[in-house]
Scaffold this motif. Structure first.
Motif, PDB file in Angstrom:
ATOM      1  N   MET A 197       0.108 -46.175  56.484  1.00  0.00           N
ATOM      2  CA  MET A 197      -0.737 -45.179  55.812  1.00  0.00           C
ATOM      3  C   MET A 197      -0.586 -43.808  56.447  1.00  0.00           C
ATOM      4  O   MET A 197      -0.552 -42.787  55.742  1.00  0.00           O
ATOM      5  N   LYS A 198      -0.468 -43.772  57.774  1.00  0.00           N
ATOM      6  CA  LYS A 198      -0.293 -42.498  58.453  1.00  0.00           C
ATOM      7  C   LYS A 198       1.016 -41.831  58.026  1.00  0.00           C
ATOM      8  O   LYS A 198       1.069 -40.612  57.826  1.00  0.00           O
ATOM      9  N   SER A 199       2.068 -42.620  57.865  1.00  0.00           N
ATOM     10  CA  SER A 199       3.365 -42.050  57.493  1.00  0.00           C
ATOM     11  C   SER A 199       3.351 -41.462  56.089  1.00  0.00           C
ATOM     12  O   SER A 199       4.157 -40.572  55.781  1.00  0.00           O
ATOM     13  N   PHE A 200       2.424 -41.939  55.235  1.00  0.00           N
ATOM     14  CA  PHE A 200       2.310 -41.400  53.878  1.00  0.00           C
ATOM     15  C   PHE A 200       1.096 -40.471  53.721  1.00  0.00           C
ATOM     16  O   PHE A 200       0.814 -40.002  52.626  1.00  0.00           O
ATOM     17  N   SER A 201       0.384 -40.240  54.831  1.00  0.00           N
ATOM     18  CA  SER A 201      -0.827 -39.394  54.827  1.00  0.00           C
ATOM     19  C   SER A 201      -1.871 -39.902  53.831  1.00  0.00           C
ATOM     20  O   SER A 201      -2.496 -39.128  53.105  1.00  0.00           O
ATOM     21  N   VAL A 202      -2.048 -41.214  53.801  1.00  0.00           N
ATOM     22  CA  VAL A 202      -2.963 -41.859  52.861  1.00  0.00           C
ATOM     23  C   VAL A 202      -4.077 -42.551  53.628  1.00  0.00           C
ATOM     24  O   VAL A 202      -3.851 -43.151  54.685  1.00  0.00           O
ATOM     25  N   GLU A 203      -5.310 -42.473  53.103  1.00  0.00           N
ATOM     26  CA  GLU A 203      -6.452 -43.152  53.702  1.00  0.00           C
ATOM     27  C   GLU A 203      -6.577 -44.566  53.133  1.00  0.00           C
ATOM     28  O   GLU A 203      -6.068 -44.854  52.036  1.00  0.00           O
ATOM     29  N   PRO A 204      -7.272 -45.470  53.850  1.00  0.00           N
ATOM     30  CA  PRO A 204      -7.411 -46.854  53.378  1.00  0.00           C
ATOM     31  C   PRO A 204      -7.996 -46.977  51.973  1.00  0.00           C
ATOM     32  O   PRO A 204      -7.537 -47.802  51.176  1.00  0.00           O
ATOM     33  N   GLU A 205      -8.998 -46.148  51.656  1.00  0.00           N
ATOM     34  CA  GLU A 205      -9.594 -46.255  50.321  1.00  0.00           C
ATOM     35  C   GLU A 205      -8.610 -45.831  49.236  1.00  0.00           C
ATOM     36  O   GLU A 205      -8.707 -46.299  48.080  1.00  0.00           O
ATOM     37  N   GLU A 206      -7.653 -44.973  49.584  1.00  0.00           N
ATOM     38  CA  GLU A 206      -6.617 -44.597  48.619  1.00  0.00           C
ATOM     39  C   GLU A 206      -5.608 -45.734  48.465  1.00  0.00           C
ATOM     40  O   GLU A 206      -5.197 -46.076  47.350  1.00  0.00           O
ATOM     41  N   LEU A 255      -6.293 -48.548  46.054  1.00  0.00           N
ATOM     42  CA  LEU A 255      -6.109 -48.332  44.621  1.00  0.00           C
ATOM     43  C   LEU A 255      -4.826 -48.975  44.107  1.00  0.00           C
ATOM     44  O   LEU A 255      -4.660 -49.142  42.898  1.00  0.00           O
ATOM     45  N   LEU A 256      -3.938 -49.369  45.007  1.00  0.00           N
ATOM     46  CA  LEU A 256      -2.644 -49.925  44.610  1.00  0.00           C
ATOM     47  C   LEU A 256      -2.647 -51.442  44.530  1.00  0.00           C
ATOM     48  O   LEU A 256      -1.588 -52.064  44.421  1.00  0.00           O
ATOM     49  N   VAL A 257      -3.815 -52.046  44.551  1.00  0.00           N
ATOM     50  CA  VAL A 257      -3.905 -53.504  44.600  1.00  0.00           C
ATOM     51  C   VAL A 257      -3.169 -54.184  43.451  1.00  0.00           C
ATOM     52  O   VAL A 257      -2.664 -55.298  43.590  1.00  0.00           O
ATOM     53  N   ASN A 258      -3.088 -53.520  42.297  1.00  0.00           N
ATOM     54  CA  ASN A 258      -2.409 -54.125  41.148  1.00  0.00           C
ATOM     55  C   ASN A 258      -0.998 -53.586  40.929  1.00  0.00           C
ATOM     56  O   ASN A 258      -0.429 -53.757  39.844  1.00  0.00           O
ATOM     57  N   ALA A 259      -0.424 -52.966  41.945  1.00  0.00           N
ATOM     58  CA  ALA A 259       0.868 -52.298  41.784  1.00  0.00           C
ATOM     59  C   ALA A 259       1.971 -53.245  41.316  1.00  0.00           C
ATOM     60  O   ALA A 259       2.854 -52.853  40.552  1.00  0.00           O
ATOM     61  N   PHE A 260       1.941 -54.500  41.767  1.00  0.00           N
ATOM     62  CA  PHE A 260       3.005 -55.444  41.392  1.00  0.00           C
ATOM     63  C   PHE A 260       2.454 -56.625  40.591  1.00  0.00           C
ATOM     64  O   PHE A 260       3.054 -57.699  40.534  1.00  0.00           O
ATOM     65  N   SER A 261       1.329 -56.431  39.935  1.00  0.00           N
ATOM     66  CA  SER A 261       0.666 -57.527  39.220  1.00  0.00           C
ATOM     67  C   SER A 261       1.450 -58.026  38.013  1.00  0.00           C
ATOM     68  O   SER A 261       1.220 -59.142  37.545  1.00  0.00           O
ATOM     69  N   ASN A 262       2.377 -57.213  37.500  1.00  0.00           N
ATOM     70  CA  ASN A 262       3.125 -57.604  36.309  1.00  0.00           C
ATOM     71  C   ASN A 262       4.469 -58.264  36.611  1.00  0.00           C
ATOM     72  O   ASN A 262       5.230 -58.559  35.684  1.00  0.00           O
ATOM     73  N   VAL A 263       4.735 -58.512  37.854  1.00  0.00           N
ATOM     74  CA  VAL A 263       5.995 -59.162  38.226  1.00  0.00           C
ATOM     75  C   VAL A 263       6.003 -60.606  37.710  1.00  0.00           C
ATOM     76  O   VAL A 263       4.989 -61.317  37.793  1.00  0.00           O
TER      77      VAL A 263
END
Length: 314
Positions: free
Chosen positions: A223-232, A235-243
């Motif tokens: 997360m630090k390498s992408f400058s993203v916080e945990p709550e952000e 939001l990606l929990v379903n990123a690969f749900s359609n595989v």
């Protein structure tokens, strides 16, 4: 129970509405939608919404800042929160009367009045039901916007299996109001560039095993390498749900002193797994908290066992 809720609303001049920590669109939508609905029909009452601010959802509604003294003699309503430990702003017990309105399994009954409907797609859908129970009520465009956002959020734009004919009827009531649905959809699903970059990383690095279980572990360093916080990242929990061939999946998101577990499935019951780790939720969408990476393997093993006998055939 609905009559008791309206009686309480009518009896109290100050009403404070809470929802769960780390809110999603339904938490913000049901909380704010109910607040507007009360103000639309009882303009003399003092109605407040409280909880932590979430920048990604600030476009929906902003929270009020109130002193402890406001709770004296007040009615408190908690929306979309199954467990008391997940209520945002722990002052919810300081009022005179407490109401729980929720659509999760009622594993933690609390409050003087409880309205729980596990068949509802969302608490926002339930609030529309309250509105429909009073033919004399009016609903502002802003109330409709918030409630529609909550329904859209919890049904995944009406794609999830919790979308029922009743859900669509309730949504039809809301879209008759004058708000910009296209703009609302755009804002709900808008992603920052840094989060989009992280999504690409997730799609390249998640695992899918022979049981149909998908897994992604997002560490603080990632997360630090992408400058993203945990709550952000959550939001990606379903990123690969359609595989193809995926039955269930889990996101592990590291925080400073804990690891959040987000479980999702296409049929496998996952809230029983979450419950083993002090969490809970819906049968196909649940969450928990663990405290070591060793425990992630235990969660994965539980999910593997749960998926062994589940078919992905239509």
């Amino acid at each position: 129970m609905i009559d008791k809720i309206f009686k309480a609303i009518e009896d109290y001049e100050t009403i404070i509405i809470h929802r769960h920590v780390r809110p999603d669109p339904d938490a913000i939508g049901s909380q704010g939608g109910l607040a507007y609905l009360i103000k639309d029909n009882y303009p003399g009452k003092q109605v407040y919404i409280v909880g932590e601010e979430v920048p990604s959802l600030a476009f929906l509604n902003r929270m009020d800042r109130i002193e402890d003294s406001v709770y004296q003699g007040a009615l408190v309503i908690v929306c979309d929160t199954a467990n008391q430990e997940r209520v945002s702003d722990k002052r919810y017990t300081m009022g005179d009367k407490l109401i729980k309105i929720d659509h999760h399994p009622n594993v933690d009954p609390y409050g003087d009045i409880m309205l729980v409907n596990t068949n509802a797609s969302s608490v926002s859908e339930m609030i529309v039901g309250l509105y429909e129970a009073r033919p004399d009520f009016r609903m502002s465009n802003e109330a409709a916007r918030l409630l529609y956002a909550g329904i859209v959020g919890d049904t995944g734009r009406f794609l999830f299996s919790n979308t029922t004919p009743e859900t669509l009827k309730k949504a039809a009531v809301l879209v008759q109001k004058d708000f910009d649905r296209q703009l609302l959809h755009d804002k709900l699903y808008e992603s920052t560039l840094k989060l989009s970059r992280l999504e690409g990383y997730v799609l390249q690095n998640f695992t899918l095993n022979e049981y149909g279980v998908g897994c992604m572990k997002i560490t603080l360093d990632i997360m630090k390498s992408f400058s993203v916080e945990p709550e952000e990242a959550a939001l990606l929990v379903n990123a690969f749900s359609n595989v193809e061939n995926i039955k269930a999946w889990v996101f592990f998101i590291e925080e400073k002193d804990q690891i959040r577990v987000r479980l999702r499935s296409k049929g496998t019951v996952v809230n029983t797994i979450a419950k083993r780790y002090g969490g809970g939720g819906h049968p196909n969408a649940a969450g928990a908290t663990i405290y070591s990476w060793e425990e992630t393997e235990e969660v994965l093993n539980d999910l593997n066992h749960a998926c062994e006998s589940v078919s992905t055939e239509i």
